[in-house]
Design a protein around this motif. Sequence first.
Motif, PDB file in Angstrom:
ATOM      1  N   MET A   1       0.787  -1.248   0.186  1.00 55.42           N
ATOM      2  CA  MET A   1       0.056   0.066   0.082  1.00 55.42           C
ATOM      3  C   MET A   1       0.734   1.134  -0.108  1.00 55.42           C
ATOM      4  SD  MET A   1      -3.415   0.768   0.214  1.00 55.42           S
ATOM      5  CE  MET A   1      -3.978   2.527   0.214  1.00 55.42           C
TER       6      MET A   1
ATOM      7  N   SER B   1       2.715   1.704  -3.285  1.00 56.10           N
ATOM      8  CA  SER B   1       1.958   2.090  -4.311  1.00 56.10           C
ATOM      9  C   SER B   1       1.631   3.504  -4.225  1.00 56.10           C
ATOM     10  CB  SER B   1       0.524   1.207  -4.362  1.00 56.10           C
ATOM     11  OG  SER B   1      -0.339   1.245  -5.294  1.00 56.10           O
ATOM     12  N   GLU B   2       1.206   3.992  -2.843  1.00 49.12           N
ATOM     13  CA  GLU B   2       0.990   5.531  -2.755  1.00 49.12           C
ATOM     14  C   GLU B   2       2.148   6.436  -3.247  1.00 49.12           C
ATOM     15  OE1 GLU B   2      -2.067   6.894  -2.088  1.00 49.12           O
ATOM     16  OE2 GLU B   2      -2.851   4.856  -1.954  1.00 49.12           O
TER      17      GLU B   2
ATOM     18  N   THR C   1       2.561   6.591  -6.745  1.00 50.48           N
ATOM     19  CA  THR C   1       1.300   7.329  -7.421  1.00 50.48           C
ATOM     20  C   THR C   1       1.859   8.812  -7.043  1.00 50.48           C
ATOM     21  OG1 THR C   1      -0.334   5.721  -6.660  1.00 50.48           O
ATOM     22  CG2 THR C   1      -0.993   7.788  -7.092  1.00 50.48           C
TER      23      THR C   1
ATOM     24  N   GLU D   1       2.266  11.410 -10.103  1.00 47.78           N
ATOM     25  CA  GLU D   1       1.389  12.572 -10.208  1.00 47.78           C
ATOM     26  C   GLU D   1       2.308  13.640 -10.168  1.00 47.78           C
ATOM     27  OE1 GLU D   1      -1.548  12.009  -7.282  1.00 47.78           O
ATOM     28  OE2 GLU D   1      -2.880  11.075  -8.644  1.00 47.78           O
TER      29      GLU D   1
ATOM     30  N   GLN E   1      -9.440  13.718   1.129  1.00 47.86           N
ATOM     31  CA  GLN E   1      -9.909  12.529   1.870  1.00 47.86           C
ATOM     32  C   GLN E   1      -8.932  11.241   1.853  1.00 47.86           C
ATOM     33  OE1 GLN E   1     -14.097  13.270   0.784  1.00 47.86           O
ATOM     34  NE2 GLN E   1     -14.383  12.980   3.095  1.00 47.86           N
ATOM     35  N   GLY E   2      -8.229  11.013   0.529  1.00 49.58           N
ATOM     36  CA  GLY E   2      -7.652   9.990   0.179  1.00 49.58           C
ATOM     37  C   GLY E   2      -6.546   9.933   1.210  1.00 49.58           C
ATOM     38  N   ARG E   3      -5.652  10.899   1.314  1.00 45.93           N
ATOM     39  CA  ARG E   3      -4.333  11.239   2.329  1.00 45.93           C
ATOM     40  C   ARG E   3      -3.420  10.048   2.109  1.00 45.93           C
ATOM     41  NH1 ARG E   3      -9.020  11.959   7.116  1.00 45.93           N
ATOM     42  NH2 ARG E   3     -10.092  10.750   5.616  1.00 45.93           N
ATOM     43  N   GLY E   4      -3.028  10.181   0.901  1.00 48.14           N
ATOM     44  CA  GLY E   4      -2.008   9.260   0.474  1.00 48.14           C
ATOM     45  C   GLY E   4      -0.825   9.174   1.443  1.00 48.14           C
TER      46      GLY E   4
ATOM     47  N   LEU F   1      -1.579   7.971   4.753  1.00 51.43           N
ATOM     48  CA  LEU F   1      -1.565   6.420   4.497  1.00 51.43           C
ATOM     49  C   LEU F   1      -0.227   5.929   4.712  1.00 51.43           C
ATOM     50  CD1 LEU F   1      -4.172   5.415   1.996  1.00 51.43           C
ATOM     51  CD2 LEU F   1      -4.211   4.997   4.331  1.00 51.43           C
TER      52      LEU F   1
ATOM     53  N   ALA G   1       0.717   6.253   8.166  1.00 54.68           N
ATOM     54  CA  ALA G   1       0.083   5.240   8.902  1.00 54.68           C
ATOM     55  C   ALA G   1       0.784   3.848   9.001  1.00 54.68           C
ATOM     56  CB  ALA G   1      -1.388   5.244   8.736  1.00 54.68           C
TER      57      ALA G   1
ATOM     58  N   VAL H   1      -4.908   4.508  -8.900  1.00 57.01           N
ATOM     59  CA  VAL H   1      -4.930   5.911  -9.545  1.00 57.01           C
ATOM     60  C   VAL H   1      -4.986   5.629 -10.849  1.00 57.01           C
ATOM     61  CG1 VAL H   1      -2.619   5.875 -10.145  1.00 57.01           C
ATOM     62  CG2 VAL H   1      -3.712   7.916 -10.023  1.00 57.01           C
TER      63      VAL H   1
ATOM     64  N   PHE I   1      -7.027  -4.515  -4.100  1.00 58.80           N
ATOM     65  CA  PHE I   1      -5.973  -3.557  -3.728  1.00 58.80           C
ATOM     66  C   PHE I   1      -6.836  -2.331  -3.956  1.00 58.80           C
ATOM     67  CE2 PHE I   1      -3.063  -0.231  -4.423  1.00 58.80           C
ATOM     68  CZ  PHE I   1      -2.368  -0.074  -3.400  1.00 58.80           C
TER      69      PHE I   1
ATOM     70  N   ASP J   1      -6.372   1.736  -3.668  1.00 59.30           N
ATOM     71  CA  ASP J   1      -5.609   2.664  -3.206  1.00 59.30           C
ATOM     72  C   ASP J   1      -6.104   3.980  -2.824  1.00 59.30           C
ATOM     73  OD1 ASP J   1      -6.039   4.059  -5.469  1.00 59.30           O
ATOM     74  OD2 ASP J   1      -3.882   4.628  -6.054  1.00 59.30           O
ATOM     75  N   SER J   2      -5.165   5.229  -2.314  1.00 59.78           N
ATOM     76  CA  SER J   2      -5.899   6.310  -1.887  1.00 59.78           C
ATOM     77  C   SER J   2      -6.606   6.950  -2.836  1.00 59.78           C
ATOM     78  CB  SER J   2      -4.683   7.265  -1.235  1.00 59.78           C
ATOM     79  OG  SER J   2      -4.002   7.658  -2.337  1.00 59.78           O
ATOM     80  N   THR J   3      -6.382   7.115  -4.249  1.00 66.00           N
ATOM     81  CA  THR J   3      -6.895   7.659  -4.997  1.00 66.00           C
ATOM     82  C   THR J   3      -8.412   7.134  -5.278  1.00 66.00           C
ATOM     83  OG1 THR J   3      -5.052   8.176  -6.161  1.00 66.00           O
ATOM     84  CG2 THR J   3      -7.032   8.363  -7.538  1.00 66.00           C
TER      85      THR J   3
ATOM     86  N   ILE K   1      -9.987   5.420  -3.078  1.00 68.59           N
ATOM     87  CA  ILE K   1     -10.840   5.899  -1.641  1.00 68.59           C
ATOM     88  C   ILE K   1     -11.424   7.208  -1.968  1.00 68.59           C
ATOM     89  CG2 ILE K   1     -10.419   6.234   0.732  1.00 68.59           C
ATOM     90  CD1 ILE K   1      -8.376   3.964   0.598  1.00 68.59           C
ATOM     91  N   ARG K   2     -10.691   8.142  -2.452  1.00 70.38           N
ATOM     92  CA  ARG K   2     -11.120   9.390  -2.717  1.00 70.38           C
ATOM     93  C   ARG K   2     -12.220   9.386  -3.606  1.00 70.38           C
ATOM     94  NH1 ARG K   2      -5.624  11.228  -3.094  1.00 70.38           N
ATOM     95  NH2 ARG K   2      -5.815  11.374  -5.617  1.00 70.38           N
TER      96      ARG K   2
ATOM     97  N   PHE L   1     -15.258   8.085  -1.771  1.00 68.45           N
ATOM     98  CA  PHE L   1     -15.915   9.174  -0.940  1.00 68.45           C
ATOM     99  C   PHE L   1     -16.631  10.151  -1.774  1.00 68.45           C
ATOM    100  CE2 PHE L   1     -12.545   8.401   2.494  1.00 68.45           C
ATOM    101  CZ  PHE L   1     -13.477   8.486   3.674  1.00 68.45           C
TER     102      PHE L   1
ATOM    103  N   LEU M   1      -8.785   2.288   7.846  1.00 69.52           N
ATOM    104  CA  LEU M   1      -7.635   3.444   8.212  1.00 69.52           C
ATOM    105  C   LEU M   1      -8.185   4.747   7.445  1.00 69.52           C
ATOM    106  CD1 LEU M   1      -4.298   2.106   6.795  1.00 69.52           C
ATOM    107  CD2 LEU M   1      -4.741   2.916   9.056  1.00 69.52           C
ATOM    108  N   VAL M   2      -9.133   4.928   6.612  1.00 68.52           N
ATOM    109  CA  VAL M   2      -9.381   6.124   6.109  1.00 68.52           C
ATOM    110  C   VAL M   2     -10.768   6.388   6.690  1.00 68.52           C
ATOM    111  CG1 VAL M   2      -8.003   6.417   4.457  1.00 68.52           C
ATOM    112  CG2 VAL M   2     -10.260   5.269   4.037  1.00 68.52           C
TER     113      VAL M   2
END
Lengths: 848, 121
Positions: free
Chosen positions: A760, A763-764, A767, A771, A811-814, A817, A820, B27, B57, B59-61, B63-64, B67, B96-97
């Motif tokens: 995780m 990957s973040e 990413t 980006e 809210q993604g908070r890469g 995360l 964490a 993403v 899996f 990822d944060s993207t 999840i965003r 949301f 976690l989120v």
Amino acid sequence: MQGPSTFDSTTKARSLAFLFAAGALVGLLTVGFPHDETATGPVLAVAAVSLALTLTCLRIGGRISEAAQHAGLAAVTVILSLLVYYAEQATMYPLIYMWPALYAFGFFSTPAALAHLALLGAAYGTVLSIDNPPNATLRLVLVLGTPLVIGLLISRLLGRMREGLRRSARQERALRSSEQRTRLILDSSRDGFISTDAQGHVLDVNAAAEALLGRPRAQVLGVKFQDLGIPQEEHERFEERRRALLDSAREDGTRHLAIRVEIDRPDGTRLLAETMIWVVERDGEWMFNARLTDIGDRLREQQERERLVAAEAAREQAELATTTIARLQAVADAALTHRHLDELQPAILQRTLEVMDAHAAALLLRRDDGQLSLTFSDQASQEQRPDHVRADAGIAGRVLASGEFVLVQDPGADDLADPSILEAGITSILALPLESSGKVIGVIEIGVRAPRRLSLDDVDLLRLTADRVALAIDHARAFGREHRIAETLQRSLLPQMLPAVPGVTLGARYLPAAAESEVGGDWYDAIALTGGRILLVMGDVSGKGLAAASTLGALRNAIRAYALDGHGPAEIAERVNRFVLAEPARDHMATLVLAVFDPVSGRLSWVNAGHPSPLTLDGDGAPRFLEGARSVPLGVLPFPAYEEDTATVASGGAVVLYTDGLIERRGEHLETGMALLAKAAAAGPLDADALCDRLLATAVPSGATSDDVALLVLCHVPIGSHLELDIPNEPSALGSLRGLLRRWLAQSDASQTDVYAIVMACSEACTNAIEHAGAAADETIAFAAVLRDGEVDITVRDRGRWREQRPPSDQGRGLELIEALMDDVSVETDDGGTTVRLRRRLTAAVEA
Amino acid sequence: MSPPPATLEHARHGDHVVVTLRGELDVFNAADMTAAIEAAVPPDAHGAVIDLSGVGFLDSTAIRKLFALAGRLGERRQSVHVVSPEGSTVLRTLELVEFSRAAPMHDTLEDALERLVQKGA
């Protein structure tokens, strides 16, 4: 010895008779004019006897023998001595002894004559001793000495005379035999000889004339010439000419006449004879001689000879023409073996020299800048020559201005664009325009040294040569154009850049064949697929040049399209097979390997359409050729079954795709080349570029190949304590990253939680790197993971700059995360980019 | 074997649309997938059940995007329920989120549907 035979017996007898007659006459004269002591009676008796002997000798005539002669002469001696005795003429009388003495020397040999002289002496001595006159001894000497001296002189003269007579006799004999020989020659001659008198009556003919006339000699002699078979209507003409010849011989000495006569033989055949008539004068008489030559045979022989000569001449001409044509053809063929203009020009000039048998040749071709490029046949001195000349000067300038040939004898320096030609001793130059498609593309010049001179006769052949030269140059230029286009096209069809796919490194090489040959149809491609997979393509379109290159381009794009549509190797192969078959105009075939590799699983699935087998190396470098999934080339069958085969390429292993140029070498089996390739592949580090270089160095040591060589190497990333990946700046690559990372972690006893957290976080982090990489989109992200003392230490480095502020509503908070999930996170940004470092101690023991 | 590209299926269950996702969401595909989910929920549906059981899996993207999707559907008075099994890595991420603040979470699809039925009733 040569005797009195010179005189015939009649002469001898008559001479003897004359002596007796003289004796009788002396006797009668003595009686007629007597003096005191003359005894008339005895003198008359002696004279009578002498007269009688005279008559006897005349009667005997030609039948007198030599013995009778001697006896007669002795009788003369006796009679004369008696006359001397009886006449008593003391002083002069004894001179009559001269007569028998002369006879003796004249008609007898010298010894016989001396014997008669001795007899004379004895007789006179007797007369003197009887009379005993005064001074008798002196008288005897005078009487005998005088005839002796005179006799010897006469004898000598007669000897000479006899010798002359003998010589003339010899000459006469020689003449006679010469005549016989002449006759023989005449008779053995194939020509007929006829002589006639002034009126034309035949005097003589030789044997050949008999045969030619078809009449025996007896029928010919005395006949007029024109009656020997000359057709009636010709008689008058013949007679006129004969008379004219006679007249001209008399007037101006012309004595020959050559005419052709036809003579009908008695047997009905006809003689065609060339007749030479000449007129001769002998003893005031004119006569004709004629020589007849049968030209029936000669005409036939001559015709035959002319035919043979003509045939020979024709054959020679044909051979010469053949040679010339062959040499001309060689000029045209130069374009086949020398495709590049630079190589073609010297070859063309050499062949032009051979065709024209010239000493020098030059090509002057128009250039884009209006000048003329100059190529000279003498390459040795090429360096000292200008490589180009003005188009408006010299002989070439005149040719270009007029469009016609120019022939120059003894050129001056002004005539020549390149005066060094003079130094070569060239004294005669012929120049012609080179025309192609109606345009003058340049000038060809040839030159020869003295004493040879070029002439108008050479123009035609040089024009033929020039046509071919222009054609060859055209070919070379067209080939050059096509070659450049094909090369450019093919280059443009090879990937500019190999795709970056996590877990693999790629290397590729393309080696065009040596300059001589055409561009081939080899190509390779590598296409990143979804899910981190990669499609490797290695193909070879049959044929060469522009056509092959354009088929190649179409195939390449078709494969790309089908691949991005999600089709697997077998499906793609079946579709492009239809594609190749659907190109009716192009009779092309292609061999192809399509292989899809999944870096995460290490699985390779491929099809092989008639292409050399792919080579794989396992993690230890052990080579193996993939023989499976073989099928026919593309474009051969309408419905070939392309079935995939699969193999696993271990981490740290490699896949090598290539075209046959890499394994084919002249005179060697394919297996040899393949074994060499496998050996070279196994012999060093498994790095894509290094492997490419090694394979090329082994297979093509010289760097020049006769065939194109394409090579594509994929190295599967080694998965050990380290994991190093180049991640492309594309979100699609993240799936592979996670897959590879999971594989790497699976071998390191990481718990599910650890795996989840690390995957995780990575990957973040990646990413974010993608980006935020900004403009440096073609740069890859360097990912490195290492497991050290139960702690995983990860570095993600990009070339961009992370954004300072995060959106407040994020809210993604890469990053949160990441923080964490990992024990320690650091972000460092410098001018070169941003490095994120993540660490997490494995909790395997706790989890377990 | 690499994860296959994510796939989406949807089916109507009464007033609700069940959207089943498989694969991995990141993403690369998150925007497309959430747009597809939104498109799969017609205006007459009361809500959507997004089944992430087959997702490996998130990822944060992603999840965003989820949301945001939940927000948009909420504005249309359409509820969003998420199915994510206990113990899965996806659930761990969602926890976690604190995704449960945006949408109710369920262990299984059956649980989710049962809850909706009870709620509707």
